[in-house]
Scaffold this motif. Structure first.
Motif, PDB file in Angstrom:
ATOM      1  N   ARG A  88       0.836  -1.203   0.000  1.00  0.00           N
ATOM      2  CA  ARG A  88       0.000   0.000   0.000  1.00  0.00           C
ATOM      3  C   ARG A  88       0.872   1.254   0.000  1.00  0.00           C
ATOM      4  O   ARG A  88       0.574   2.227  -0.702  1.00  0.00           O
ATOM      5  CB  ARG A  88      -0.925   0.013   1.210  1.00  0.00           C
ATOM      6  CG  ARG A  88      -1.891   1.216   1.216  1.00  0.00           C
ATOM      7  CD  ARG A  88      -2.810   1.201   2.420  1.00  0.00           C
ATOM      8  NE  ARG A  88      -3.745   0.090   2.365  1.00  0.00           N
ATOM      9  CZ  ARG A  88      -3.706  -0.960   3.167  1.00  0.00           C
ATOM     10  NH1 ARG A  88      -2.762  -1.035   4.113  1.00  0.00           N
ATOM     11  NH2 ARG A  88      -4.589  -1.919   3.048  1.00  0.00           N
ATOM     12  N   ALA A  89       1.969   1.227   0.758  1.00  0.00           N
ATOM     13  CA  ALA A  89       2.871   2.378   0.789  1.00  0.00           C
ATOM     14  C   ALA A  89       3.502   2.612  -0.586  1.00  0.00           C
ATOM     15  O   ALA A  89       3.602   3.753  -1.055  1.00  0.00           O
ATOM     16  CB  ALA A  89       3.954   2.170   1.845  1.00  0.00           C
ATOM     17  N   LYS A  90       3.920   1.537  -1.252  1.00  0.00           N
ATOM     18  CA  LYS A  90       4.490   1.675  -2.594  1.00  0.00           C
ATOM     19  C   LYS A  90       3.424   2.144  -3.587  1.00  0.00           C
ATOM     20  O   LYS A  90       3.698   2.979  -4.456  1.00  0.00           O
ATOM     21  CB  LYS A  90       5.064   0.332  -3.060  1.00  0.00           C
ATOM     22  CG  LYS A  90       6.237  -0.173  -2.257  1.00  0.00           C
ATOM     23  CD  LYS A  90       6.727  -1.480  -2.860  1.00  0.00           C
ATOM     24  CE  LYS A  90       7.859  -2.078  -2.072  1.00  0.00           C
ATOM     25  NZ  LYS A  90       8.384  -3.311  -2.680  1.00  0.00           N
ATOM     26  N   HIS A  91       2.230   1.591  -3.452  1.00  0.00           N
ATOM     27  CA  HIS A  91       1.111   1.942  -4.328  1.00  0.00           C
ATOM     28  C   HIS A  91       0.792   3.426  -4.224  1.00  0.00           C
ATOM     29  O   HIS A  91       0.632   4.122  -5.238  1.00  0.00           O
ATOM     30  CB  HIS A  91      -0.099   1.079  -3.910  1.00  0.00           C
ATOM     31  CG  HIS A  91      -1.346   1.333  -4.672  1.00  0.00           C
ATOM     32  ND1 HIS A  91      -2.345   2.153  -4.192  1.00  0.00           N
ATOM     33  CD2 HIS A  91      -1.778   0.870  -5.868  1.00  0.00           C
ATOM     34  CE1 HIS A  91      -3.334   2.183  -5.066  1.00  0.00           C
ATOM     35  NE2 HIS A  91      -3.014   1.421  -6.088  1.00  0.00           N
ATOM     36  N   GLU A  92       0.722   3.930  -2.997  1.00  0.00           N
ATOM     37  CA  GLU A  92       0.420   5.348  -2.789  1.00  0.00           C
ATOM     38  C   GLU A  92       1.549   6.230  -3.297  1.00  0.00           C
ATOM     39  O   GLU A  92       1.303   7.307  -3.862  1.00  0.00           O
ATOM     40  CB  GLU A  92       0.150   5.603  -1.308  1.00  0.00           C
ATOM     41  CG  GLU A  92      -1.127   4.943  -0.807  1.00  0.00           C
ATOM     42  CD  GLU A  92      -1.311   5.069   0.691  1.00  0.00           C
ATOM     43  OE1 GLU A  92      -0.368   5.557   1.363  1.00  0.00           O
ATOM     44  OE2 GLU A  92      -2.376   4.664   1.203  1.00  0.00           O
ATOM     45  N   LEU A  93       2.799   5.794  -3.096  1.00  0.00           N
ATOM     46  CA  LEU A  93       3.938   6.566  -3.598  1.00  0.00           C
ATOM     47  C   LEU A  93       3.896   6.661  -5.114  1.00  0.00           C
ATOM     48  O   LEU A  93       4.095   7.738  -5.690  1.00  0.00           O
ATOM     49  CB  LEU A  93       5.241   5.915  -3.142  1.00  0.00           C
ATOM     50  CG  LEU A  93       6.526   6.514  -3.727  1.00  0.00           C
ATOM     51  CD1 LEU A  93       6.699   7.960  -3.275  1.00  0.00           C
ATOM     52  CD2 LEU A  93       7.745   5.665  -3.327  1.00  0.00           C
ATOM     53  N   LEU A  94       3.626   5.540  -5.773  1.00  0.00           N
ATOM     54  CA  LEU A  94       3.578   5.536  -7.237  1.00  0.00           C
ATOM     55  C   LEU A  94       2.464   6.444  -7.751  1.00  0.00           C
ATOM     56  O   LEU A  94       2.670   7.229  -8.684  1.00  0.00           O
ATOM     57  CB  LEU A  94       3.385   4.110  -7.742  1.00  0.00           C
ATOM     58  CG  LEU A  94       3.374   3.911  -9.265  1.00  0.00           C
ATOM     59  CD1 LEU A  94       4.665   4.413  -9.886  1.00  0.00           C
ATOM     60  CD2 LEU A  94       3.151   2.444  -9.612  1.00  0.00           C
ATOM     61  N   LEU A  95       1.287   6.363  -7.144  1.00  0.00           N
ATOM     62  CA  LEU A  95       0.176   7.222  -7.572  1.00  0.00           C
ATOM     63  C   LEU A  95       0.495   8.693  -7.333  1.00  0.00           C
ATOM     64  O   LEU A  95       0.149   9.560  -8.154  1.00  0.00           O
ATOM     65  CB  LEU A  95      -1.106   6.833  -6.828  1.00  0.00           C
ATOM     66  CG  LEU A  95      -1.758   5.516  -7.240  1.00  0.00           C
ATOM     67  CD1 LEU A  95      -2.969   5.242  -6.364  1.00  0.00           C
ATOM     68  CD2 LEU A  95      -2.166   5.542  -8.711  1.00  0.00           C
ATOM     69  N   GLU A  96       1.156   8.979  -6.229  1.00  0.00           N
ATOM     70  CA  GLU A  96       1.524  10.367  -5.940  1.00  0.00           C
ATOM     71  C   GLU A  96       2.503  10.890  -6.981  1.00  0.00           C
ATOM     72  O   GLU A  96       2.344  12.015  -7.486  1.00  0.00           O
ATOM     73  CB  GLU A  96       2.150  10.441  -4.545  1.00  0.00           C
ATOM     74  CG  GLU A  96       2.686  11.807  -4.151  1.00  0.00           C
ATOM     75  CD  GLU A  96       1.606  12.867  -4.046  1.00  0.00           C
ATOM     76  OE1 GLU A  96       1.921  14.052  -4.259  1.00  0.00           O
ATOM     77  OE2 GLU A  96       0.441  12.505  -3.759  1.00  0.00           O
ATOM     78  N   ARG A  97       3.488  10.108  -7.345  1.00  0.00           N
ATOM     79  CA  ARG A  97       4.469  10.560  -8.321  1.00  0.00           C
ATOM     80  C   ARG A  97       3.879  10.629  -9.732  1.00  0.00           C
ATOM     81  O   ARG A  97       4.344  11.395 -10.567  1.00  0.00           O
ATOM     82  CB  ARG A  97       5.679   9.618  -8.314  1.00  0.00           C
ATOM     83  CG  ARG A  97       6.445   9.639  -7.001  1.00  0.00           C
ATOM     84  CD  ARG A  97       7.005  11.024  -6.702  1.00  0.00           C
ATOM     85  NE  ARG A  97       7.721  11.057  -5.448  1.00  0.00           N
ATOM     86  CZ  ARG A  97       7.218  11.499  -4.304  1.00  0.00           C
ATOM     87  NH1 ARG A  97       5.962  11.947  -4.283  1.00  0.00           N
ATOM     88  NH2 ARG A  97       7.931  11.505  -3.201  1.00  0.00           N
TER      89      ARG A  97
END
Length: 489
Positions: A372-381
């Motif tokens: 989830r942390a990676k998923h949110e980071l990717l969506l943010e970038r």
């Protein structure tokens, strides 16, 4: 230590000891004899080659003097470590060029949709359970075991599936196998020859190729935002449908309940129709509650349920399972009872305790948090890409899709990313009917994040920005693919 085969040429002008010396030296330099590997004793090698022991002594002595091997007291001769060659000044320009160029064969960042993060694997727990299983083992653990897999593991899997996915089954309906490939091949023996299969387009290519290897007639059915179009399916004369309703690969579509009921209604239209539900990564959902399996809504025994621990635990575990509806269970017991289980009973016992004692649930919770942390980071970038791309398939799984708004082809997106050191995967690689891809508009690529660290995601996004976003537009607040086209209105 292995026996060494050396073809000597007794009539040659080269002395026998030199021939032995040159052979061993070549084997070491070619990597066929590894650092620390023990050589045959001089006595045994002399006897094997039918030469005097002094001849071998001379060869070993020369190799020792040159640093290829070393003699260890009371132990024998061992291969030494060879240092990497130090390039001279004449190679400096080549090294600098290699350091500055983006690698061609291995990109700097691989957005593979197939990789998972092994940093969260509970190695300590797995070692502890392995030791416990082997310590408590008796001769029964090393016997053949049940063809469908150990009953204890099947009972644990049935309880887990009911609690987590709503699957209704008895342990007797479950067949354990080493990967979905084996289970699909076993299923072919159950369903028989001459079966017609409908698959989503795009679909999971590995399953497509397996069905094709069975010489099945394969029909591809288009998809919309709800998954496979059942209306189009009804126009096809097929016996079996292969779907991924909880998180379709590669589109990421989650099939809603209405479409699921349509699919089950189609399956009930004939006594020999079945739906294969591949529930490959249902554990990873980031918004809302987990979607129950299609099998949970099946009241007439029409769904064949496939699951695996490869994504949720580790690919090397290679434990998958298949839930057979009652009619096919009877056929399995009649025609396939003699196929042995392909999973080691030791691995089955370890996995059983891993799930039964709560370690699996805790591991899933950790991995969901990590992904989830990676998923949110990717969506943010990816917000930087909003003017140029649309994002889809982001609600579950370990990848999402990026579709260009402008008239930029998939091949162009993949090529530009590769040139900047990032590897992305085109959607059409999973399309069986390429013309179904939307005419007009841009290409679609898959971005997997499961196997990447946060730093690698950051680096990869910077590479994609350099590849896909126009430099002259970077200060305008909007970004569009560099295609020479006007920004979409």
């Amino acid at each position: 230590m292995y026996d060494m085969t050396i073809r000597l040429r007794p009539g040659s002008d080269v002395c026998l000891y030199v021939q032995i010396y040159e052979h061993i030296k070549r084997e070491i330099r070619d990597g066929k004899l590894l650092e620390g590997e023990r050589l045959p004793s001089t006595r045994s090698l002399a006897e094997s080659l039918q030469v005097a022991r002094s001849t071998v002594d001379l060869a070993y002595g020369q190799l020792t003097d040159e640093g290829y091997i070393e003699a260890r007291p009371y132990r024998g001769y061992f291969v030494c470590r060879l240092e990497e060659p130090d390039f001279g000044a004449g190679s400096q320009g080549q090294r600098e060029e290699a350091e500055t160029e983006v690698p061609v064969s291995v990109p700097g960042c691989d957005f593979s949709p197939y990789d998972i993060d092994m940093s969260g694997f509970p190695f300590g727990v797995w070692k502890k359970l392995s030791k416990k299983v082997l310590t408590d083992a008796d001769s029964r653990l090393f016997s053949r075991g049940e063809p469908q897999g150990d009953y204890a593991l099947r009972l644990t899997i049935s309880r887990y599936l009911h609690a987590s996915r709503g699957v209704n089954c008895r342990p007797e309906q479950i067949v354990v196998g080493a990967g979905n490939d084996y289970l699909l091949m076993l299923l072919e023996k159950i369903l028989g020859h001459g079966v017609s299969v409908a698959m989503e387009n795009p679909t999971y290519l590995r399953s497509y190729r397996i069905f094709r290897a069975f010489d099945y007639r394969i029909v591809t059915v288009d998809m919309d935002e709800c998954g496979m179009k059942v209306k189009q399916l009804e126009q096809e004369n097929v016996d079996v449908v292969y779907v991924m309703p909880s998180h379709q690969f590669p589109s990421g579509v989650v099939m809603p309940i209405g479409r699921r009921l349509e699919l089950l209604k189609w399956a009930c239209g004939s006594a020999d129709r079945y739906v294969i539900e591949d529930d490959y990564d249902s554990e990873f959902r980031y918004h809302g509650k987990p979607v129950p399996a299609l099998q949970a809504s099946d009241e007439h025994g029409r769904v064949i349920y496939l699951g695996s621990f490869s994504k949720s635990i580790a690919p090397a575990i290679r434990v998958s399972f298949m839930v057979l509806p009652e009619p096919l269970l009877k056929k399995y017991r009649k025609d396939c009872f003699f196929y042995s289980c392909t999973v080691s009973r030791i691995d089955q016992s370890i996995l059983n305790e891993f799930i039964r004692d709560g370690y699996f649930e805790r591991h899933l919770n950790r991995m969901r948090k990590l992904y989830r942390a990676k998923h949110e980071l990717l969506l943010e970038r990816l917000k930087r890409f909003q003017g140029a791309f649309t994002v889809s398939g982001e609600n579950a799984g370990l990848h999402l899709l990026l579709t260009a708004r402008g008239n930029v082809s998939e091949e162009e997106l993949v090529r530009r990313a590769w040139e900047k050191g990032a590897r992305v995967y085109g959607l059409t690689q999973s399309m069986r009917e390429k013309q179904v891809c939307g005419s007009g508009g841009g290409g679609t690529v898959l971005l997997g994040f499961g196997g990447l660290s946060r730093e690698e995601i950051e680096s990869g996004i910077r590479r994609l920005e350099a590849a896909w976003l126009c430099p002259e537009e970077e200060n305008s607040g909007e970004a569009y693919p560099c295609s020479g086209q006007e920004a979409p209105g």
